[in-house]
Scaffold this motif. Structure first.
Motif, PDB file in Angstrom:
ATOM      1  N   THR A 155      56.425 170.149  45.028  1.00  0.00           N
ATOM      2  CA  THR A 155      55.109 169.783  44.499  1.00  0.00           C
ATOM      3  C   THR A 155      54.003 170.687  45.017  1.00  0.00           C
ATOM      4  O   THR A 155      52.832 170.451  44.743  1.00  0.00           O
ATOM      5  CB  THR A 155      54.754 168.328  44.873  1.00  0.00           C
ATOM      6  OG1 THR A 155      54.757 168.205  46.292  1.00  0.00           O
ATOM      7  CG2 THR A 155      55.738 167.358  44.248  1.00  0.00           C
ATOM      8  N   ARG A 156      54.361 171.712  45.769  1.00  0.00           N
ATOM      9  CA  ARG A 156      53.373 172.617  46.351  1.00  0.00           C
ATOM     10  C   ARG A 156      53.757 174.075  46.091  1.00  0.00           C
ATOM     11  O   ARG A 156      54.187 174.790  46.986  1.00  0.00           O
ATOM     12  CB  ARG A 156      53.277 172.382  47.862  1.00  0.00           C
ATOM     13  CG  ARG A 156      52.796 171.001  48.292  1.00  0.00           C
ATOM     14  CD  ARG A 156      51.334 170.796  47.982  1.00  0.00           C
ATOM     15  NE  ARG A 156      50.511 171.841  48.545  1.00  0.00           N
ATOM     16  CZ  ARG A 156      50.018 171.827  49.778  1.00  0.00           C
ATOM     17  NH1 ARG A 156      50.235 170.818  50.570  1.00  0.00           N
ATOM     18  NH2 ARG A 156      49.284 172.839  50.210  1.00  0.00           N
ATOM     19  N   PRO A 157      53.608 174.550  44.855  1.00  0.00           N
ATOM     20  CA  PRO A 157      53.954 175.943  44.575  1.00  0.00           C
ATOM     21  C   PRO A 157      53.068 176.947  45.311  1.00  0.00           C
ATOM     22  O   PRO A 157      53.430 178.113  45.421  1.00  0.00           O
ATOM     23  CB  PRO A 157      53.788 176.062  43.057  1.00  0.00           C
ATOM     24  CG  PRO A 157      52.919 174.929  42.668  1.00  0.00           C
ATOM     25  CD  PRO A 157      53.148 173.842  43.660  1.00  0.00           C
ATOM     26  N   ASP A 158      51.941 176.509  45.849  1.00  0.00           N
ATOM     27  CA  ASP A 158      51.050 177.408  46.578  1.00  0.00           C
ATOM     28  C   ASP A 158      51.644 177.898  47.900  1.00  0.00           C
ATOM     29  O   ASP A 158      51.221 178.915  48.436  1.00  0.00           O
ATOM     30  CB  ASP A 158      49.695 176.743  46.826  1.00  0.00           C
ATOM     31  CG  ASP A 158      49.802 175.416  47.553  1.00  0.00           C
ATOM     32  OD1 ASP A 158      50.814 174.714  47.384  1.00  0.00           O
ATOM     33  OD2 ASP A 158      48.859 175.067  48.285  1.00  0.00           O
ATOM     34  N   ILE A 159      52.657 177.210  48.420  1.00  0.00           N
ATOM     35  CA  ILE A 159      53.271 177.645  49.675  1.00  0.00           C
ATOM     36  C   ILE A 159      54.624 178.323  49.446  1.00  0.00           C
ATOM     37  O   ILE A 159      55.294 178.695  50.402  1.00  0.00           O
ATOM     38  CB  ILE A 159      53.431 176.477  50.670  1.00  0.00           C
ATOM     39  CG1 ILE A 159      54.424 175.432  50.154  1.00  0.00           C
ATOM     40  CG2 ILE A 159      52.084 175.864  51.001  1.00  0.00           C
ATOM     41  CD1 ILE A 159      54.827 174.410  51.174  1.00  0.00           C
ATOM     42  N   ASP A 165      46.506 166.464  50.914  1.00  0.00           N
ATOM     43  CA  ASP A 165      46.237 165.633  49.734  1.00  0.00           C
ATOM     44  C   ASP A 165      46.228 166.401  48.418  1.00  0.00           C
ATOM     45  O   ASP A 165      45.731 165.893  47.410  1.00  0.00           O
ATOM     46  CB  ASP A 165      44.911 164.897  49.914  1.00  0.00           C
ATOM     47  CG  ASP A 165      44.992 163.879  51.041  1.00  0.00           C
ATOM     48  OD1 ASP A 165      46.058 163.269  51.204  1.00  0.00           O
ATOM     49  OD2 ASP A 165      43.991 163.702  51.756  1.00  0.00           O
ATOM     50  N   GLN A 166      46.776 167.600  48.376  1.00  0.00           N
ATOM     51  CA  GLN A 166      46.859 168.330  47.113  1.00  0.00           C
ATOM     52  C   GLN A 166      48.040 167.808  46.293  1.00  0.00           C
ATOM     53  O   GLN A 166      49.119 167.567  46.831  1.00  0.00           O
ATOM     54  CB  GLN A 166      47.023 169.821  47.352  1.00  0.00           C
ATOM     55  CG  GLN A 166      45.737 170.494  47.719  1.00  0.00           C
ATOM     56  CD  GLN A 166      45.862 172.003  47.673  1.00  0.00           C
ATOM     57  OE1 GLN A 166      46.934 172.556  47.488  1.00  0.00           O
ATOM     58  NE2 GLN A 166      44.744 172.668  47.848  1.00  0.00           N
ATOM     59  N   TRP A 167      47.816 167.665  45.002  1.00  0.00           N
ATOM     60  CA  TRP A 167      48.832 167.168  44.081  1.00  0.00           C
ATOM     61  C   TRP A 167      48.970 168.169  42.941  1.00  0.00           C
ATOM     62  O   TRP A 167      48.055 168.933  42.660  1.00  0.00           O
ATOM     63  CB  TRP A 167      48.418 165.806  43.526  1.00  0.00           C
ATOM     64  CG  TRP A 167      48.389 164.718  44.560  1.00  0.00           C
ATOM     65  CD1 TRP A 167      47.656 164.695  45.709  1.00  0.00           C
ATOM     66  CD2 TRP A 167      49.121 163.517  44.537  1.00  0.00           C
ATOM     67  NE1 TRP A 167      47.891 163.544  46.402  1.00  0.00           N
ATOM     68  CE2 TRP A 167      48.790 162.790  45.697  1.00  0.00           C
ATOM     69  CE3 TRP A 167      50.029 162.956  43.652  1.00  0.00           C
ATOM     70  CZ2 TRP A 167      49.340 161.562  45.992  1.00  0.00           C
ATOM     71  CZ3 TRP A 167      50.569 161.719  43.944  1.00  0.00           C
ATOM     72  CH2 TRP A 167      50.230 161.038  45.104  1.00  0.00           C
ATOM     73  N   ILE A 168      50.098 168.130  42.269  1.00  0.00           N
ATOM     74  CA  ILE A 168      50.283 168.960  41.089  1.00  0.00           C
ATOM     75  C   ILE A 168      50.093 168.059  39.869  1.00  0.00           C
ATOM     76  O   ILE A 168      50.576 166.921  39.836  1.00  0.00           O
ATOM     77  CB  ILE A 168      51.654 169.670  41.099  1.00  0.00           C
ATOM     78  CG1 ILE A 168      51.726 170.706  39.999  1.00  0.00           C
ATOM     79  CG2 ILE A 168      52.799 168.690  41.024  1.00  0.00           C
ATOM     80  CD1 ILE A 168      52.872 171.684  40.159  1.00  0.00           C
ATOM     81  N   ILE A 169      49.369 168.550  38.875  1.00  0.00           N
ATOM     82  CA  ILE A 169      48.985 167.737  37.721  1.00  0.00           C
ATOM     83  C   ILE A 169      49.641 168.295  36.457  1.00  0.00           C
ATOM     84  O   ILE A 169      49.545 169.484  36.178  1.00  0.00           O
ATOM     85  CB  ILE A 169      47.457 167.714  37.552  1.00  0.00           C
ATOM     86  CG1 ILE A 169      46.811 167.126  38.805  1.00  0.00           C
ATOM     87  CG2 ILE A 169      47.054 166.927  36.306  1.00  0.00           C
ATOM     88  CD1 ILE A 169      45.310 167.280  38.851  1.00  0.00           C
ATOM     89  N   PHE A 170      50.289 167.417  35.718  1.00  0.00           N
ATOM     90  CA  PHE A 170      50.885 167.760  34.423  1.00  0.00           C
ATOM     91  C   PHE A 170      50.141 166.968  33.344  1.00  0.00           C
ATOM     92  O   PHE A 170      50.282 165.749  33.257  1.00  0.00           O
ATOM     93  CB  PHE A 170      52.381 167.398  34.389  1.00  0.00           C
ATOM     94  CG  PHE A 170      53.207 168.165  35.359  1.00  0.00           C
ATOM     95  CD1 PHE A 170      53.624 169.447  35.068  1.00  0.00           C
ATOM     96  CD2 PHE A 170      53.573 167.604  36.592  1.00  0.00           C
ATOM     97  CE1 PHE A 170      54.391 170.168  35.971  1.00  0.00           C
ATOM     98  CE2 PHE A 170      54.335 168.316  37.491  1.00  0.00           C
ATOM     99  CZ  PHE A 170      54.750 169.600  37.172  1.00  0.00           C
ATOM    100  N   PRO A 171      49.355 167.650  32.512  1.00  0.00           N
ATOM    101  CA  PRO A 171      48.624 166.940  31.446  1.00  0.00           C
ATOM    102  C   PRO A 171      49.594 166.390  30.393  1.00  0.00           C
ATOM    103  O   PRO A 171      50.637 166.979  30.131  1.00  0.00           O
ATOM    104  CB  PRO A 171      47.736 168.010  30.840  1.00  0.00           C
ATOM    105  CG  PRO A 171      47.798 169.172  31.742  1.00  0.00           C
ATOM    106  CD  PRO A 171      49.021 169.048  32.559  1.00  0.00           C
ATOM    107  N   LYS A 172      49.230 165.270  29.793  1.00  0.00           N
ATOM    108  CA  LYS A 172      50.043 164.663  28.750  1.00  0.00           C
ATOM    109  C   LYS A 172      49.516 165.011  27.363  1.00  0.00           C
ATOM    110  O   LYS A 172      49.606 164.219  26.454  1.00  0.00           O
ATOM    111  CB  LYS A 172      50.062 163.143  28.912  1.00  0.00           C
ATOM    112  CG  LYS A 172      50.829 162.644  30.104  1.00  0.00           C
ATOM    113  CD  LYS A 172      50.868 161.128  30.094  1.00  0.00           C
ATOM    114  CE  LYS A 172      51.652 160.579  31.244  1.00  0.00           C
ATOM    115  NZ  LYS A 172      51.657 159.115  31.259  1.00  0.00           N
ATOM    116  N   THR A 173      48.992 166.205  27.193  1.00  0.00           N
ATOM    117  CA  THR A 173      48.478 166.616  25.890  1.00  0.00           C
ATOM    118  C   THR A 173      49.622 166.981  24.980  1.00  0.00           C
ATOM    119  O   THR A 173      50.745 167.247  25.428  1.00  0.00           O
ATOM    120  CB  THR A 173      47.528 167.818  26.046  1.00  0.00           C
ATOM    121  OG1 THR A 173      48.243 168.883  26.654  1.00  0.00           O
ATOM    122  CG2 THR A 173      46.322 167.456  26.874  1.00  0.00           C
TER     123      THR A 173
END
Length: 133
Positions: free
Chosen positions: A82-86, A120-128
């Motif tokens: 859940t943390r592609p930044d690392i 507290d960083q989260w990864i967000i997947f839009p439901k569009t």
């Protein structure tokens, strides 16, 4: 099999489902990893790795506890879900798991300081509609 409710926690990954998005995070796991590595009270830093960092396998610096090093890097590897930044920094320090030295451990500690500042960083997947993220 019965449907119990909306999924909120699975294999250490916290999930929040809203009308517009699905959010995944591992703040509890991050906190446990920081506690376990005795880095919960470290000063947060803004980047996961120093710029232009060059680590070498062959070094004359002091060797560190390889078991602890491998355990921490393994914990960081699970956090990458859940943390592609690392991801880059974690992959870089994992190259030295066979014979970790003091400067390799310093890079892992720097990465843990970054995680401490971004728990507290989260990864967000839009439901569009469509398959765009």
């Amino acid at each position: 099999m019965s449907d119990l409710s909306i999924l909120s926690y699975y294999l250490g990954i916290e999930m929040r489902q809203g009308k517009e998005e699905l959010t995944l995070g591992q703040s509890a796991y991050s906190s446990k990893l920081l506690e376990w590595s005795s880095m919960a009270e470290c000063k947060p830093c803004m980047t996961p790795m120093e710029e232009w960092l060059k680590l070498m396998k062959a070094s004359t610096t002091v060797m560190v506890d390889a078991t602890l090093y491998r355990s921490i890097v393994g914990g960081l590897r699970y956090l990458v879900h859940t943390r592609p930044d690392i991801a880059f920094a974690m992959d870089y320090v994992s190259h030295f798991m066979e014979d970790p030295k003091e400067h390799h451990w310093a890079a892992v500690k720097r990465l843990l300081c970054y995680v401490n500042g971004t728990v507290d960083q989260w990864i967000i997947f839009p439901k569009t509609g469509g398959s765009r993220l």
